[in-house]
Write a protein that holds these residues in place. Structure first.
Motif, PDB file in Angstrom:
ATOM      1  N   LEU A 170      27.944 -55.628 -32.168  1.00 27.86           N
ATOM      2  CA  LEU A 170      27.694 -54.302 -32.721  1.00 27.86           C
ATOM      3  C   LEU A 170      26.665 -53.562 -31.872  1.00 27.86           C
ATOM      4  CD1 LEU A 170      27.562 -55.021 -36.553  1.00 27.86           C
ATOM      5  CD2 LEU A 170      29.443 -54.030 -35.224  1.00 27.86           C
ATOM      6  N   TYR A 171      26.977 -52.302 -31.586  1.00 32.49           N
ATOM      7  CA  TYR A 171      26.124 -51.408 -30.818  1.00 32.49           C
ATOM      8  C   TYR A 171      25.989 -50.102 -31.583  1.00 32.49           C
ATOM      9  CZ  TYR A 171      26.866 -54.331 -26.680  1.00 32.49           C
ATOM     10  OH  TYR A 171      26.903 -55.364 -25.792  1.00 32.49           O
ATOM     11  N   VAL A 172      25.014 -49.299 -31.199  1.00 39.07           N
ATOM     12  CA  VAL A 172      24.912 -47.938 -31.706  1.00 39.07           C
ATOM     13  C   VAL A 172      25.248 -46.995 -30.565  1.00 39.07           C
ATOM     14  CG1 VAL A 172      23.420 -46.148 -32.676  1.00 39.07           C
ATOM     15  CG2 VAL A 172      23.197 -48.517 -33.459  1.00 39.07           C
ATOM     16  N   ALA A 173      26.205 -46.101 -30.816  1.00 39.85           N
ATOM     17  CA  ALA A 173      26.536 -45.042 -29.863  1.00 39.85           C
ATOM     18  C   ALA A 173      25.670 -43.843 -30.231  1.00 39.85           C
ATOM     19  CB  ALA A 173      28.008 -44.678 -29.955  1.00 39.85           C
ATOM     20  N   GLU A 174      25.028 -43.260 -29.218  1.00 40.85           N
ATOM     21  CA  GLU A 174      24.192 -42.091 -29.441  1.00 40.85           C
ATOM     22  C   GLU A 174      24.359 -41.140 -28.271  1.00 40.85           C
ATOM     23  OE1 GLU A 174      19.949 -42.696 -29.204  1.00 40.85           O
ATOM     24  OE2 GLU A 174      20.201 -44.316 -27.761  1.00 40.85           O
ATOM     25  N   CYS A 175      23.942 -39.901 -28.470  1.00 36.61           N
ATOM     26  CA  CYS A 175      24.013 -38.892 -27.416  1.00 36.61           C
ATOM     27  C   CYS A 175      22.679 -38.160 -27.369  1.00 36.61           C
ATOM     28  CB  CYS A 175      25.164 -37.924 -27.685  1.00 36.61           C
ATOM     29  SG  CYS A 175      25.608 -36.914 -26.264  1.00 36.61           S
ATOM     30  N   ASN A 176      22.075 -38.132 -26.189  1.00 37.46           N
ATOM     31  CA  ASN A 176      20.756 -37.528 -25.993  1.00 37.46           C
ATOM     32  C   ASN A 176      20.744 -36.668 -24.740  1.00 37.46           C
ATOM     33  OD1 ASN A 176      18.950 -38.712 -28.062  1.00 37.46           O
ATOM     34  ND2 ASN A 176      19.604 -40.627 -27.126  1.00 37.46           N
ATOM     35  N   PRO A 177      19.849 -35.674 -24.697  1.00 36.51           N
ATOM     36  CA  PRO A 177      19.720 -34.866 -23.488  1.00 36.51           C
ATOM     37  C   PRO A 177      19.291 -35.731 -22.303  1.00 36.51           C
ATOM     38  CG  PRO A 177      18.115 -34.169 -25.160  1.00 36.51           C
ATOM     39  CD  PRO A 177      18.921 -35.274 -25.741  1.00 36.51           C
ATOM     40  N   GLY A 178      19.883 -35.477 -21.162  1.00 37.11           N
ATOM     41  CA  GLY A 178      19.521 -36.195 -19.949  1.00 37.11           C
ATOM     42  C   GLY A 178      20.197 -37.540 -19.788  1.00 37.11           C
ATOM     43  N   MET A 179      20.505 -38.203 -20.898  1.00 38.22           N
ATOM     44  CA  MET A 179      21.135 -39.522 -20.826  1.00 38.22           C
ATOM     45  C   MET A 179      22.599 -39.466 -21.257  1.00 38.22           C
ATOM     46  SD  MET A 179      18.079 -42.019 -22.064  1.00 38.22           S
ATOM     47  CE  MET A 179      19.022 -43.460 -21.621  1.00 38.22           C
ATOM     48  N   ASN A 180      22.981 -38.387 -21.938  1.00 34.87           N
ATOM     49  CA  ASN A 180      24.322 -38.262 -22.495  1.00 34.87           C
ATOM     50  C   ASN A 180      24.585 -39.417 -23.446  1.00 34.87           C
ATOM     51  OD1 ASN A 180      24.788 -35.788 -21.121  1.00 34.87           O
ATOM     52  ND2 ASN A 180      25.144 -36.967 -19.252  1.00 34.87           N
ATOM     53  N   VAL A 181      25.721 -40.103 -23.347  1.00 28.90           N
ATOM     54  CA  VAL A 181      26.060 -41.161 -24.301  1.00 28.90           C
ATOM     55  C   VAL A 181      25.532 -42.504 -23.812  1.00 28.90           C
ATOM     56  CG1 VAL A 181      27.945 -42.432 -25.393  1.00 28.90           C
ATOM     57  CG2 VAL A 181      28.093 -39.957 -25.150  1.00 28.90           C
ATOM     58  N   THR A 182      24.890 -43.221 -24.738  1.00 25.23           N
ATOM     59  CA  THR A 182      24.471 -44.593 -24.459  1.00 25.23           C
ATOM     60  C   THR A 182      24.923 -45.486 -25.599  1.00 25.23           C
ATOM     61  OG1 THR A 182      22.296 -44.200 -25.446  1.00 25.23           O
ATOM     62  CG2 THR A 182      22.455 -43.943 -23.059  1.00 25.23           C
ATOM     63  N   PHE A 183      25.086 -46.753 -25.280  1.00 23.42           N
ATOM     64  CA  PHE A 183      25.451 -47.776 -26.256  1.00 23.42           C
ATOM     65  C   PHE A 183      24.368 -48.847 -26.205  1.00 23.42           C
ATOM     66  CE2 PHE A 183      29.520 -46.310 -24.304  1.00 23.42           C
ATOM     67  CZ  PHE A 183      29.961 -45.558 -25.376  1.00 23.42           C
ATOM     68  N   LEU A 184      23.628 -48.996 -27.303  1.00 22.42           N
ATOM     69  CA  LEU A 184      22.560 -49.992 -27.364  1.00 22.42           C
ATOM     70  C   LEU A 184      22.882 -51.015 -28.438  1.00 22.42           C
ATOM     71  CD1 LEU A 184      19.322 -47.816 -27.173  1.00 22.42           C
ATOM     72  CD2 LEU A 184      20.257 -49.302 -25.410  1.00 22.42           C
ATOM     73  N   PRO A 185      22.583 -52.297 -28.187  1.00 27.53           N
ATOM     74  CA  PRO A 185      22.730 -53.289 -29.262  1.00 27.53           C
ATOM     75  C   PRO A 185      21.929 -52.835 -30.482  1.00 27.53           C
ATOM     76  CG  PRO A 185      22.248 -54.363 -27.166  1.00 27.53           C
ATOM     77  CD  PRO A 185      22.068 -52.887 -26.950  1.00 27.53           C
ATOM     78  N   VAL A 186      22.466 -53.091 -31.654  1.00 29.72           N
ATOM     79  CA  VAL A 186      21.851 -52.612 -32.893  1.00 29.72           C
ATOM     80  C   VAL A 186      20.376 -52.989 -32.968  1.00 29.72           C
ATOM     81  CG1 VAL A 186      21.852 -52.881 -35.410  1.00 29.72           C
ATOM     82  CG2 VAL A 186      23.991 -52.463 -34.207  1.00 29.72           C
ATOM     83  N   THR A 187      20.036 -54.234 -32.701  1.00 29.74           N
ATOM     84  CA  THR A 187      18.639 -54.656 -32.839  1.00 29.74           C
ATOM     85  C   THR A 187      17.729 -53.915 -31.860  1.00 29.74           C
ATOM     86  OG1 THR A 187      19.087 -56.551 -31.401  1.00 29.74           O
ATOM     87  CG2 THR A 187      19.131 -56.944 -33.767  1.00 29.74           C
ATOM     88  N   ARG A 188      18.183 -53.673 -30.664  1.00 27.94           N
ATOM     89  CA  ARG A 188      17.375 -52.934 -29.688  1.00 27.94           C
ATOM     90  C   ARG A 188      17.222 -51.470 -30.108  1.00 27.94           C
ATOM     91  NH1 ARG A 188      19.187 -52.226 -23.557  1.00 27.94           N
ATOM     92  NH2 ARG A 188      17.722 -50.597 -23.030  1.00 27.94           N
TER      93      ARG A 188
END
Length: 126
Positions: free
Chosen positions: A96-114
């Motif tokens: 499981l990861y979290v998909a997010e979108c931020n300025p400068g980084m666009n879309v990232t996928f991080l492990p849930v715990t991180r």
């Protein structure tokens, strides 16, 4: 099935709700569509500036159920008692990861715990 390659072309746009220009809430509905889940309101014009994101996220939560991290769950991220960011849980390679979108980084996928470690409080909603 979630295809992370689709999201390589996304660019962050404040208030972005139409692929490939998305913001943190825009990616939530785009991923939910890809997973075959019901879309949530698109909150057109709502951004994290001012109280808009916090107000609308908390209203939406009244119609949702809090849950443990699971594919398709929305993620509400807090600074103090204010929702300041949102994401969505995805499954890649059995994890499981979290998909997010931020300025400068666009879309990232991080492990849930991180992902969780970055905020004072994180809640998952379905």
């Amino acid at each position: 099935m979630f295809d992370p390659d689709k999201y390589r072309s996304v660019t962050w746009l404040k208030g972005g709700r139409v692929f490939p220009q998305l913001d943190c809430f825009g990616i939530v509905n785009e991923v939910r569509r890809d997973l075959g889940l019901a879309e949530w309101p698109d909150f057109a014009g709502v951004t994290k500036d001012g109280a808009g994101l916090n107000r609308e996220a908390k209203k939406l939560m009244l119609s949702l159920q809090r849950c443990e991290p699971e594919e398709g769950a929305g993620v509400a991220c807090y600074s103090g008692s204010t929702v300041t960011h949102v994401g969505v849980v995805i499954r890649m390679a059995g994890q499981l990861y979290v998909a997010e979108c931020n300025p400068g980084m666009n879309v990232t996928f991080l492990p849930v715990t991180r992902f969780i470690r970055r905020f004072s409080r994180v809640e998952f909603w379905k």
